[in-house]
Design a protein around this motif. Structure first.
Motif, PDB file in Angstrom:
ATOM      1  N   PRO A 393       2.492  -5.958  16.258  1.00  0.00           N
ATOM      2  CA  PRO A 393       1.997  -4.663  15.785  1.00  0.00           C
ATOM      3  C   PRO A 393       2.491  -3.486  16.625  1.00  0.00           C
ATOM      4  CG  PRO A 393       0.277  -5.800  16.996  1.00  0.00           C
ATOM      5  CD  PRO A 393       1.423  -6.758  16.886  1.00  0.00           C
ATOM      6  N   TYR A 397       3.661  -1.736  12.899  1.00  0.00           N
ATOM      7  CA  TYR A 397       2.271  -1.929  12.494  1.00  0.00           C
ATOM      8  C   TYR A 397       2.060  -1.486  11.045  1.00  0.00           C
ATOM      9  CZ  TYR A 397      -2.806  -1.530  12.286  1.00  0.00           C
ATOM     10  OH  TYR A 397      -4.127  -1.654  11.917  1.00  0.00           O
ATOM     11  N   ARG A 398       1.263  -2.262  10.317  1.00  0.00           N
ATOM     12  CA  ARG A 398       0.816  -1.848   8.984  1.00  0.00           C
ATOM     13  C   ARG A 398      -0.637  -2.265   8.843  1.00  0.00           C
ATOM     14  NH1 ARG A 398       2.335   1.662   5.126  1.00  0.00           N
ATOM     15  NH2 ARG A 398       4.472   0.873   4.972  1.00  0.00           N
ATOM     16  N   THR A 400      -4.742  -2.090   7.042  1.00  0.00           N
ATOM     17  CA  THR A 400      -5.299  -2.505   5.756  1.00  0.00           C
ATOM     18  C   THR A 400      -6.426  -1.600   5.267  1.00  0.00           C
ATOM     19  OG1 THR A 400      -6.769  -4.048   6.892  1.00  0.00           O
ATOM     20  CG2 THR A 400      -4.669  -4.928   6.094  1.00  0.00           C
ATOM     21  N   PRO A 425       1.189  -5.454   4.869  1.00  0.00           N
ATOM     22  CA  PRO A 425      -0.030  -5.655   5.674  1.00  0.00           C
ATOM     23  C   PRO A 425      -0.556  -7.085   5.693  1.00  0.00           C
ATOM     24  CG  PRO A 425      -0.584  -4.676   3.565  1.00  0.00           C
ATOM     25  CD  PRO A 425       0.910  -4.749   3.607  1.00  0.00           C
ATOM     26  N   ALA A 426       0.068  -8.016   4.975  1.00  0.00           N
ATOM     27  CA  ALA A 426      -0.387  -9.409   4.960  1.00  0.00           C
ATOM     28  C   ALA A 426       0.724 -10.313   5.472  1.00  0.00           C
ATOM     29  CB  ALA A 426      -0.775  -9.822   3.545  1.00  0.00           C
ATOM     30  N   TRP A 427       0.348 -11.502   5.931  1.00  0.00           N
ATOM     31  CA  TRP A 427       1.379 -12.475   6.304  1.00  0.00           C
ATOM     32  C   TRP A 427       1.570 -13.538   5.235  1.00  0.00           C
ATOM     33  CZ3 TRP A 427      -0.020 -17.561   6.561  1.00  0.00           C
ATOM     34  CH2 TRP A 427      -1.356 -17.886   6.843  1.00  0.00           C
ATOM     35  N   TYR A 430       0.810 -10.582  -0.472  1.00  0.00           N
ATOM     36  CA  TYR A 430       0.471  -9.181  -0.720  1.00  0.00           C
ATOM     37  C   TYR A 430       0.556  -8.958  -2.224  1.00  0.00           C
ATOM     38  CZ  TYR A 430       1.197  -4.102  -1.104  1.00  0.00           C
ATOM     39  OH  TYR A 430       1.124  -2.778  -1.451  1.00  0.00           O
ATOM     40  N   GLU A 450      -1.138 -14.269  14.181  1.00  0.00           N
ATOM     41  CA  GLU A 450      -0.789 -13.069  13.407  1.00  0.00           C
ATOM     42  C   GLU A 450      -1.845 -11.986  13.577  1.00  0.00           C
ATOM     43  OE1 GLU A 450       1.032 -11.397  11.360  1.00  0.00           O
ATOM     44  OE2 GLU A 450       2.749 -12.681  10.897  1.00  0.00           O
ATOM     45  N   ARG A 452      -2.029  -9.677  11.240  1.00  0.00           N
ATOM     46  CA  ARG A 452      -2.310  -9.323   9.848  1.00  0.00           C
ATOM     47  C   ARG A 452      -3.194 -10.384   9.181  1.00  0.00           C
ATOM     48  NH1 ARG A 452       3.848  -8.806   7.914  1.00  0.00           N
ATOM     49  NH2 ARG A 452       3.854 -10.796   9.033  1.00  0.00           N
TER      50      ARG A 452
END
Length: 496
Positions: A393, A397-398, A400, A425-427, A430, A450, A452
């Protein structure tokens, strides 16, 4: 007496079968196998002669047969015996460069044609492309050049348009200067047990199935520097329909199996069964419609993908749609195992995928529609995906929160690739602008921790999660859902 009559009838019938087979050796037409004599005229005369006789087979034995463009004719079959190689000329003027989609083997409206055997078609694509580039740079030919590469006039290995009853079996195709093989608006085509090894130049799709009907790609190995297996739709009035892709292995410095990118008419009733993808830079499976086409009734079953850059990317866009809105509806993806690479999956290949536009962190699988055109009715069943994890991050960084999710651009007019949004924003998955998305027996694994969450649903009108599990290292939070509605899975809402 009866026995003698029967024997005579059998002999006569056998003789008739032999006479009607109409097989012609290449040498009969003065075709040379020394690899240096240009045979374009003599091979073309052989094809024309066989066509004029009502059809038959032109047989090539061991040797190298140098040639430029050959135009296939109705009821003509080419048999390349083991050790026979059709070698493309390196002189660009030996090809039909003044027609769209020039090719080494070209057909337009030729029904009942076959290319088969254990032989090889070698396009010598890198040499052809470099010689074409020299003609452009000298000013003899005009071309806009993309990154100092010719956009036009690069010959494909095979191009067939508006043909019926095409059979391609057993052959190996190497080193095309452009898309390796294109079947455009063909009906009743079977491509079976072929090998494609074409990493000689850029824009080198392994096979393009364009607006075809009743098409089968079976038991084949395809290794290409661009999309390996690609369905396309170039005509808004046409559609790619009733296609089966089964028992194939694909490797690519782009996508393994892809719908698009040109998707004017669309795709319907496509079955992708028991296939493998490996060492692939982009997505193992991409289903994209940025040009107004419809996508419906798609089944992907028993797909194995390892060392790939991304698992799945489903996308509706608005690029060249001319006022029409595309759609994706009724998709089943089941019995799938994917392992996403931590490092560049196509590293070391002749033409690698470009990294300059990629996000810094590993991208999740994504389903991304438009605000007014959600992706509808998608089921993931019995899925296992292993991700490397370890997103950082501090440099990419993203978040949520609703504001942070809203800041992700729509990018409806952009070229559709999983990497187009940069950091997501997800691993795991999304999903944005979608309806009726179902997860049934889905296991997502992480090798490293993670920051995310596993799942991010943004503007999803109806989703269900049944036996969805996370294993390995942990993410920040399993699910973040914004402006999304959870529903109970119903038997009639999940494709079977």
């Amino acid at each position: 007496m009866k026995i003698n009559i029967i024997m005579v009838m059998i002999f006569l019938c056998g003789g008739m079968v032999t006479l009607n087979a109409k097989e012609y050796n290449a040498s009969l037409f003065g075709i040379k196998s020394n690899g240096t004599t240009l045979n374009t005229t003599s091979i073309q005369r052989a094809i024309d002669f066989i066509h004029e006789q009502g059809g038959g087979t032109l047989r090539f034995y061991v040797g190298r047969y140098l040639t430029g463009t050959l135009v296939m004719k109705e009821n003509v079959h080419i048999q390349l015996e083991e050790g026979a190689i059709l070698v493309g000329s390196t002189n660009i003027y030996d090809y039909n460069i003044d027609v769209p989609n020039c090719a080494l083997i070209y057909a337009n409206g030729a029904n009942n044609v076959t290319i088969k055997g254990k032989g090889v078609i070698d396009g010598q694509g890198r040499e052809v492309a470099y010689n074409l580039l020299a003609q452009i740079q000298s000013g003899v030919l005009k071309d806009p050049l993309d990154y100092d590469r010719p956009r036009n006039r690069r010959p494909k290995a095979i191009y067939m348009r508006s043909c019926e009853n095409v059979r391609i079996h057993g052959i190996t195709i190497r080193n095309s200067a452009d898309w390796v093989q294109v079947y455009d608006q063909c009906v009743n085509t079977v491509v079976d047990s072929i090998t494609v090894d074409s990493k000689a130049f850029w824009n080198n799709d392994g096979i393009d199935i364009v607006d075809c009907r009743n098409f089968k790609l079976l038991n084949s190995f395809i290794d290409a520097s661009d999309d390996a297996i690609c369905l396309k739709s170039h005509d808004a009035a046409k559609i790619c329909e009733d296609v089966e892709i089964r028992n194939c292995t694909a490797r690519s410095s782009a996508n393994g199996i892809k719908f698009g990118t040109v998707s004017a008419g669309g795709y319907k009733n496509i079955r992708i069964i028991n296939n493998k993808v490996y060492d692939t830079f982009r997505s193992a499976l991409t289903i994209a419609t940025p040009d107004g086409g419809l996508v419906e009734d798609i089944v992907v079953d028993s797909l194995s993908a390892f060392n790939t850059g991304n698992p799945f990317y489903l996308r509706i866009g608005a690029r060249w749609n001319k006022g029409r809105t595309g759609s994706i509806n009724n998709i089943l993806i089941q019995n799938v195992k994917v392992e996403v690479a931590k490092d560049k999956p196509d590293s070391g290949y002749s033409y690698e995928g470009p990294i300059e536009d990629n996000p810094r962190n590993t991208s999740p699988s994504s389903i991304v529609g438009l605000k007014d055109a959600p992706i509808r009715n998608v089921t993931f069943r019995n899925i296992e995906i292993t991700y490397p994890g370890g997103a950082n991050p501090n440099y990419a960084y993203r978040g949520t929160s609703k504001a942070e999710l809203d800041s992700i651009p729509e990018m409806e007019a952009a070229y559709p690739e999983f990497s187009q949004f940069k950091e997501l924003p997800a691993w795991g998955f999304y999903i944005r602008h979608a309806e009726n998305i179902h997860f049934d027996r889905v296991v997502l694994k992480l090798k490293e921790k993670e920051y995310r969450p596993m799942l991010v649903f943004d503007d999803v009108n109806g989703y269900s999660l049944s036996q969805v599990k996370q294993s390995g290292a942990k993410g920040k939070k399993e699910l973040v859902a914004v402006d999304s509605k959870k529903i109970k899975p119903r038997a009639d809402s999940i494709i079977r």
